[in-house]
Design a protein around this motif. Sequence first.
Motif, PDB file in Angstrom:
ATOM      1  N   ASN A 103       0.866  -1.169   0.387  1.00 51.75           N
ATOM      2  CA  ASN A 103       0.362  -0.115  -0.007  1.00 51.75           C
ATOM      3  C   ASN A 103       1.049   1.536  -0.109  1.00 51.75           C
ATOM      4  OD1 ASN A 103      -2.210  -1.698  -0.474  1.00 51.75           O
ATOM      5  ND2 ASN A 103      -2.543  -0.963   2.363  1.00 51.75           N
ATOM      6  N   MET A 104       0.363   2.287  -0.438  1.00 53.16           N
ATOM      7  CA  MET A 104       1.250   3.641  -0.723  1.00 53.16           C
ATOM      8  C   MET A 104       0.505   4.588  -0.415  1.00 53.16           C
ATOM      9  SD  MET A 104       3.154   4.493  -3.697  1.00 53.16           S
ATOM     10  CE  MET A 104       4.723   3.735  -3.486  1.00 53.16           C
ATOM     11  N   ILE A 105       0.869   5.551  -0.293  1.00 51.53           N
ATOM     12  CA  ILE A 105       0.511   7.078   0.127  1.00 51.53           C
ATOM     13  C   ILE A 105       1.396   8.317  -0.285  1.00 51.53           C
ATOM     14  CG2 ILE A 105      -0.088   9.230   1.535  1.00 51.53           C
ATOM     15  CD1 ILE A 105      -0.929   7.014   3.811  1.00 51.53           C
ATOM     16  N   PHE A 209      -7.092  -0.733  -5.673  1.00 50.90           N
ATOM     17  CA  PHE A 209      -7.835   0.959  -5.149  1.00 50.90           C
ATOM     18  C   PHE A 209      -7.560   1.826  -5.375  1.00 50.90           C
ATOM     19  CE2 PHE A 209      -9.461   3.778  -1.710  1.00 50.90           C
ATOM     20  CZ  PHE A 209     -10.594   3.489  -2.241  1.00 50.90           C
ATOM     21  N   VAL A 210      -7.310   2.918  -6.274  1.00 55.91           N
ATOM     22  CA  VAL A 210      -6.626   4.043  -5.433  1.00 55.91           C
ATOM     23  C   VAL A 210      -7.373   5.050  -5.679  1.00 55.91           C
ATOM     24  CG1 VAL A 210      -5.362   5.837  -6.874  1.00 55.91           C
ATOM     25  CG2 VAL A 210      -5.567   3.322  -7.779  1.00 55.91           C
ATOM     26  N   LEU A 211      -7.548   6.145  -4.422  1.00 57.66           N
ATOM     27  CA  LEU A 211      -7.926   7.193  -4.726  1.00 57.66           C
ATOM     28  C   LEU A 211      -7.218   8.470  -5.154  1.00 57.66           C
ATOM     29  CD1 LEU A 211      -9.854   8.068  -1.331  1.00 57.66           C
ATOM     30  CD2 LEU A 211      -8.185   9.748  -1.880  1.00 57.66           C
ATOM     31  N   ASP A 212      -7.299   8.851  -5.910  1.00 58.25           N
ATOM     32  CA  ASP A 212      -6.512  10.315  -6.362  1.00 58.25           C
ATOM     33  C   ASP A 212      -7.482  11.581  -5.714  1.00 58.25           C
ATOM     34  OD1 ASP A 212      -4.951  11.107  -8.096  1.00 58.25           O
ATOM     35  OD2 ASP A 212      -6.042  11.491 -10.168  1.00 58.25           O
ATOM     36  N   GLU A 213      -6.108  12.266  -6.253  1.00 61.58           N
ATOM     37  CA  GLU A 213      -6.590  13.869  -5.272  1.00 61.58           C
ATOM     38  C   GLU A 213      -7.174  13.432  -4.152  1.00 61.58           C
ATOM     39  OE1 GLU A 213      -6.831  16.239  -8.104  1.00 61.58           O
ATOM     40  OE2 GLU A 213      -5.955  15.494 -10.118  1.00 61.58           O
ATOM     41  N   ALA A 214      -6.222  13.826  -3.176  1.00 57.62           N
ATOM     42  CA  ALA A 214      -7.299  13.007  -2.185  1.00 57.62           C
ATOM     43  C   ALA A 214      -7.428  14.554  -1.323  1.00 57.62           C
ATOM     44  CB  ALA A 214      -6.434  12.623  -0.363  1.00 57.62           C
ATOM     45  N   ASP A 215      -6.453  15.620  -1.400  1.00 59.62           N
ATOM     46  CA  ASP A 215      -6.810  16.810  -1.433  1.00 59.62           C
ATOM     47  C   ASP A 215      -8.122  17.473  -1.279  1.00 59.62           C
ATOM     48  OD1 ASP A 215      -5.661  16.884  -3.001  1.00 59.62           O
ATOM     49  OD2 ASP A 215      -4.203  18.818  -2.760  1.00 59.62           O
ATOM     50  N   GLN A 239      -4.543  -4.202  -3.330  1.00 57.48           N
ATOM     51  CA  GLN A 239      -3.673  -2.741  -3.109  1.00 57.48           C
ATOM     52  C   GLN A 239      -4.160  -1.614  -3.423  1.00 57.48           C
ATOM     53  OE1 GLN A 239      -0.411  -2.253  -6.166  1.00 57.48           O
ATOM     54  NE2 GLN A 239       0.987  -1.929  -5.157  1.00 57.48           N
ATOM     55  N   MET A 240      -4.171  -1.118  -1.816  1.00 58.07           N
ATOM     56  CA  MET A 240      -4.926   0.338  -1.773  1.00 58.07           C
ATOM     57  C   MET A 240      -3.508   2.153  -1.898  1.00 58.07           C
ATOM     58  SD  MET A 240      -6.673  -0.220   1.313  1.00 58.07           S
ATOM     59  CE  MET A 240      -7.772  -2.212   2.054  1.00 58.07           C
ATOM     60  N   LEU A 241      -3.907   2.300  -2.846  1.00 55.64           N
ATOM     61  CA  LEU A 241      -2.955   3.779  -3.048  1.00 55.64           C
ATOM     62  C   LEU A 241      -3.958   5.067  -2.639  1.00 55.64           C
ATOM     63  CD1 LEU A 241      -1.952   2.219  -6.107  1.00 55.64           C
ATOM     64  CD2 LEU A 241      -0.566   2.169  -3.952  1.00 55.64           C
ATOM     65  N   LEU A 242      -3.434   5.695  -2.423  1.00 57.64           N
ATOM     66  CA  LEU A 242      -3.285   7.618  -2.543  1.00 57.64           C
ATOM     67  C   LEU A 242      -2.880   8.198  -3.312  1.00 57.64           C
ATOM     68  CD1 LEU A 242      -5.655   8.710   0.855  1.00 57.64           C
ATOM     69  CD2 LEU A 242      -3.548   9.944  -0.242  1.00 57.64           C
ATOM     70  N   ASP A 262       0.356  -0.262   7.405  1.00 57.50           N
ATOM     71  CA  ASP A 262       1.331   0.512   7.125  1.00 57.50           C
ATOM     72  C   ASP A 262       2.103   0.687   6.195  1.00 57.50           C
ATOM     73  OD1 ASP A 262       2.934   0.693   9.726  1.00 57.50           O
ATOM     74  OD2 ASP A 262       2.301  -1.725   9.705  1.00 57.50           O
ATOM     75  N   PRO A 263       2.176   1.422   4.937  1.00 58.06           N
ATOM     76  CA  PRO A 263       1.813   1.970   3.922  1.00 58.06           C
ATOM     77  C   PRO A 263       3.573   3.031   3.765  1.00 58.06           C
ATOM     78  CG  PRO A 263       0.580   4.028   5.277  1.00 58.06           C
ATOM     79  CD  PRO A 263       0.318   3.041   6.168  1.00 58.06           C
ATOM     80  N   ILE A 264       3.747   2.743   2.615  1.00 59.66           N
ATOM     81  CA  ILE A 264       4.849   3.357   2.305  1.00 59.66           C
ATOM     82  C   ILE A 264       4.519   5.411   1.842  1.00 59.66           C
ATOM     83  CG2 ILE A 264       6.594   3.417   0.764  1.00 59.66           C
ATOM     84  CD1 ILE A 264       7.697   0.830   0.981  1.00 59.66           C
ATOM     85  N   VAL A 265       5.463   5.540   2.350  1.00 56.16           N
ATOM     86  CA  VAL A 265       4.623   7.591   2.130  1.00 56.16           C
ATOM     87  C   VAL A 265       5.988   7.617   1.669  1.00 56.16           C
ATOM     88  CG1 VAL A 265       3.831   9.482   3.585  1.00 56.16           C
ATOM     89  CG2 VAL A 265       3.283   6.998   4.648  1.00 56.16           C
ATOM     90  N   ILE A 266       5.836   8.325   0.296  1.00 51.78           N
ATOM     91  CA  ILE A 266       6.483   8.310  -0.599  1.00 51.78           C
ATOM     92  C   ILE A 266       6.186  10.802  -0.560  1.00 51.78           C
ATOM     93  CG2 ILE A 266       7.071   9.053  -3.196  1.00 51.78           C
ATOM     94  CD1 ILE A 266       7.066   6.178  -3.114  1.00 51.78           C
ATOM     95  N   LYS A 267       7.308  11.257  -0.348  1.00 47.29           N
ATOM     96  CA  LYS A 267       6.864  12.501  -0.562  1.00 47.29           C
ATOM     97  C   LYS A 267       7.871  13.357  -1.282  1.00 47.29           C
ATOM     98  CE  LYS A 267       4.985  12.814   3.761  1.00 47.29           C
ATOM     99  NZ  LYS A 267       5.695  14.041   5.426  1.00 47.29           N
TER     100      LYS A 267
END
Length: 446
Positions: A103-105, A209-215, A239-242, A262-267
């Motif tokens: 999973n990823m943010i 599963f993708v959630l785009d433009e969370a903001d 697989q859940m992605l935001l 525990d998603p990987i968080v990438i910024k």
Amino acid sequence: QCDENSKEADEKGNLDIDGKTSYVSKSDLSLLQKLLHSRLVQSKSDIEVQRKDPTSPLYSVKSFEALHLKPELLKGVYDMGFNAPSKIQETALPTLLADPPTNMIAQSQSGTGKTAAFVLTMLSRVNISLNYPQCLCLAPTYELALQIGEVTKQMSKHMTGLQIMYAVRGERIARGQHLSCHIIIGTPGTTMDWAFKLKAFDMSKIKVFVLDEADVMISLQGHQDQSYRLQRGLSGSCQMLLFSATYDTSVMEFAEKIIPNDPIVIKLRREEESLDNIKQYYIECTSQEEKFEALSNIYGAISIGQSMIFCATRKTAATLAERMTRDGHAVGLLHGELEIEMRADIIKRFRDGKEKVLITTNLSARGIDVEQVTVVVNFDLPLTPDQKPDCETYLHRIGRTGRFGKSGIAINFVDGRRSMDTMKYIEKHFGRAIAKLDASDLDAIE
Ligand code: ADP
């Protein structure tokens, strides 16, 4: 029922038409940015990665070949003109495509290649021989969903048999119908209807599963709750992605609730704007009429490359546009009352150099980068809705990021005590002098 159309007034208001408050919603702004980003936004910032096990190596790829994509998908990627992964894609894609799925943010500003990254992930995981929905992508609005669909269609051009459906307002499906498409791109409300009310597909069979433009999603009424409810229908192996362009506390909280385990968080940090290479001036006038004349002087006296002029009200902007047109300048006029496509069109024309001057009201140009502009005119200095000096907006208008280290000129118009105070406040805030300019003697700026 679920109002997919709720373009909430979610941004802070600003004066547009004769002192009337008008808004540009986050979703409009986001769409505008999508319509305008015909190419990748490069970034020199470093990627920041947070993950559960910091000792496990993090792969990064420099080519699309290295990802071992299906040949028909790789062909689609190259057909889109992508030669190498973007900065965010280099880091995100190996993780996105690895097994078992992680999973990823991920957060990075608009135009850095997020959409391409998750579309690629959906397409590489989908199995065309299975005739049921396997990937679900949620977008905040109808228009944004269609944009994602366009990218998906392009990238999957060589994947024969792939079917995409839009779960958005107006798309009707029959009661009892079982969807045989592979990918669903939708807004939360309609997607909920399809999944739970009509039972047109099985949420537990979704693999990505993708959630785009969370903001943007959380700025819209009801979308957050609907997203939670949909997420709860997914299986544990999905697989859940935001993805989000910004990542403040409210987005972070939402992201952590939507993306468990525990998603990987990438910024990828946005590059800071600065006033370092900008020469700032002010011109003192006593009336609105004098401001018009001074501006006319400036444009008559010096050859200006491309410039933007910011006004507080639509009326001022319109009057200015009329006068400058009369003086023989090719101007574009941008304001918040225009349809989004119209706005994108005006900005495009300006970027292509068809017009040299872009006159705009405060909010209609917010967040839009027009990199080649060398002169910015604040016909009215920016104020917050409660009429305080708006330093942040000033920086957005005038400042440049390091990568376009070009020099620029800012000209601020002052008429009377209040605007002089605003100017002084801004000058002090940034600790950069704003020099006085005599409108009848313009040699100083050349
Ligand atoms: P975001 O979702 O972050 O706003 P997009 O995925 O829409 O960014 O990408 C922005 C623009 O860059 C689009 O026009 C897209 O086609 C292009 N693009 C994306 N990835 C690449 C790449 N690897 N190489 C070249 N162009 C790319």
